[in-house]
Design a protein around this motif. Sequence first.
Motif, PDB file in Angstrom:
ATOM      1  N   UNK A  47       0.958  -0.718  -0.187  1.00 62.87           N
ATOM      2  CA  UNK A  47      -0.026  -0.032  -0.190  1.00 62.87           C
ATOM      3  C   UNK A  47       0.974   1.009  -0.236  1.00 62.87           C
ATOM      4  N   UNK A  48       1.630   1.014  -0.125  1.00 61.40           N
ATOM      5  CA  UNK A  48       2.744   2.413  -0.520  1.00 61.40           C
ATOM      6  C   UNK A  48       2.889   2.713  -1.364  1.00 61.40           C
ATOM      7  N   UNK A  49       2.232   2.627  -2.507  1.00 60.63           N
ATOM      8  CA  UNK A  49       2.503   3.046  -3.849  1.00 60.63           C
ATOM      9  C   UNK A  49       0.991   2.873  -4.261  1.00 60.63           C
ATOM     10  N   UNK A  89       4.740  -2.509   9.724  1.00 67.97           N
ATOM     11  CA  UNK A  89       4.596  -1.626   9.976  1.00 67.97           C
ATOM     12  C   UNK A  89       5.573  -0.761   8.873  1.00 67.97           C
ATOM     13  N   UNK A  90       5.566   0.437   9.251  1.00 66.62           N
ATOM     14  CA  UNK A  90       6.329   0.796   7.719  1.00 66.62           C
ATOM     15  C   UNK A  90       7.594   1.764   8.436  1.00 66.62           C
ATOM     16  N   UNK A  95      10.480  -2.838   6.505  1.00 65.42           N
ATOM     17  CA  UNK A  95       8.834  -3.074   6.405  1.00 65.42           C
ATOM     18  C   UNK A  95       8.562  -4.541   6.661  1.00 65.42           C
ATOM     19  N   UNK A  96       7.491  -4.810   8.201  1.00 68.63           N
ATOM     20  CA  UNK A  96       8.133  -5.820   9.759  1.00 68.63           C
ATOM     21  C   UNK A  96       7.486  -4.866  11.028  1.00 68.63           C
ATOM     22  N   UNK A  97       7.321  -6.163  11.299  1.00 69.65           N
ATOM     23  CA  UNK A  97       6.380  -6.320  12.700  1.00 69.65           C
ATOM     24  C   UNK A  97       7.368  -5.861  14.317  1.00 69.65           C
ATOM     25  N   UNK A  98       8.235  -5.720  13.983  1.00 70.60           N
ATOM     26  CA  UNK A  98       8.735  -5.638  15.302  1.00 70.60           C
ATOM     27  C   UNK A  98       9.871  -3.923  14.429  1.00 70.60           C
TER      28      UNK A  98
END
Lengths: 252, 252
Positions: free
Chosen positions: A20-22, B172-173, B220-223
Amino acid sequence: MSDGNPTAAILIIGNEILSGRTQDANVQFLARRLAAIGHRLEEVRVVPDVPERIIRAVNELRASYDNVFTTGGIGPTHDDITNECVAAAFGLPLEKHPATWNMLANRLGENFNASRQRMAMMPRGAKPIKNEISIAPGFSIGNVHVMAGVPNIMQSMFLSLVTELNHGAPILMRAVHGVGVREGSIAAGLGAIQQKYSTLDLGSYPFYGANGGGVAIVAKGTDPEALEAAIREAGALIAAQGVTAIPGEQAS
Amino acid sequence: MSDGNPTAAILIIGNEILSGRTQDANVQFLARRLAAIGHRLEEVRVVPDVPERIIRAVNELRASYDNVFTTGGIGPTHDDITNECVAAAFGLPLEKHPATWNMLANRLGENFNASRQRMAMMPRGAKPIKNEISIAPGFSIGNVHVMAGVPNIMQSMFLSLVTELNHGAPILMRAVHGVGVREGSIAAGLGAIQQKYSTLDLGSYPFYGANGGGVAIVAKGTDPEALEAAIREAGALIAAQGVTAIPGEQAS
């Protein structure tokens, strides 16, 4: 739809779309350009930057459609793995493309480092697709055309590629709309028009706007006379609802 | 990426996307909302309004991912065939959903004609997905969630559905960018950061703008701690090019 038109698929290699970034900006451009040269776009897939996913998608799509257009993943960084995945899909070695290598070496000089050298690696037998914007080319191998993901670079590549593609009868669109019409009220009549003009695709698209909602009827096909006739009949359906049938689609 | 997050795919049933008539506006909304509830969006497909194509895509995707979200094709017209195709994919009869039938009959009165009645037909055992905008619901059957294609209706349906879905750790990003950096100059260092933080997806995205081009690095990741650390190191890479590392993505 008319038979005899070549078929096409787009493969978007892009974590940035899946996160969903772009917002994708390539499908609509390609869809319209492909219709203009008579290619029926029959599938779009977006897959992540994962080798086995890219390889599988390339192989499924190239077996199913006359042409496959990929976007994304051809730069110099670790997440740019399209070239090697396409080579693997075809079972071909990935090797230096000499003319591309020499061109980049000349242009980049001492900056032509190991990362950038990856952009000159192509499957054996690939033919470069010219990039007027940032130099490093895409390539065609078999029926797969590998292009950049950045929209203006992709567009430059497609416009260079388009002369190489076979062209079919252009796929045209005609539309009519009415404000205040409800889809459910014209659905039966519309189904009858679709049956009558079976070489066309007739679509019904509700819209909602500040000036009121309504329905747009869009016909797609290669036969201009059939398109005009089908849209004229769709307009009559709208008019029979006591609503003005307006040529084209609503401004939204 | 972290394991343990549910996986998801989007199936867009839409001639209007494939013709280039319409710019898709649903993928980005769904991608972001799915990330927020910890679903990894792993594939998007766009297929035409052709029964066998829809049925095959539904079956391939529901076998491959934890949840499949379809958009489009649930209205009253001849080109709205999603309900019957999903039923066929599951091998289930398509039948009146009594509560939906009664609701539409009450709301529409004598306008509840044969075309509109199709919107109350669902695969046996389906559960409606509420539509706050235009009343006729979507539905869930198994791991397939059938929604409208019109963006505000789709959004209403997804927001009603989201409480029913299992939630994973949010994906998260974090990002950092530098104007004037060239991808090829930081590619090796970036590859090393990706290797070090193997639970993250690290992407490199060149941008081109009136105020100069550059590169954005997106993790991007969960940590959250790994994200902060990886982005800090990516920022140091940018700074080592003599360029200011700016948190977040460029305004484009």
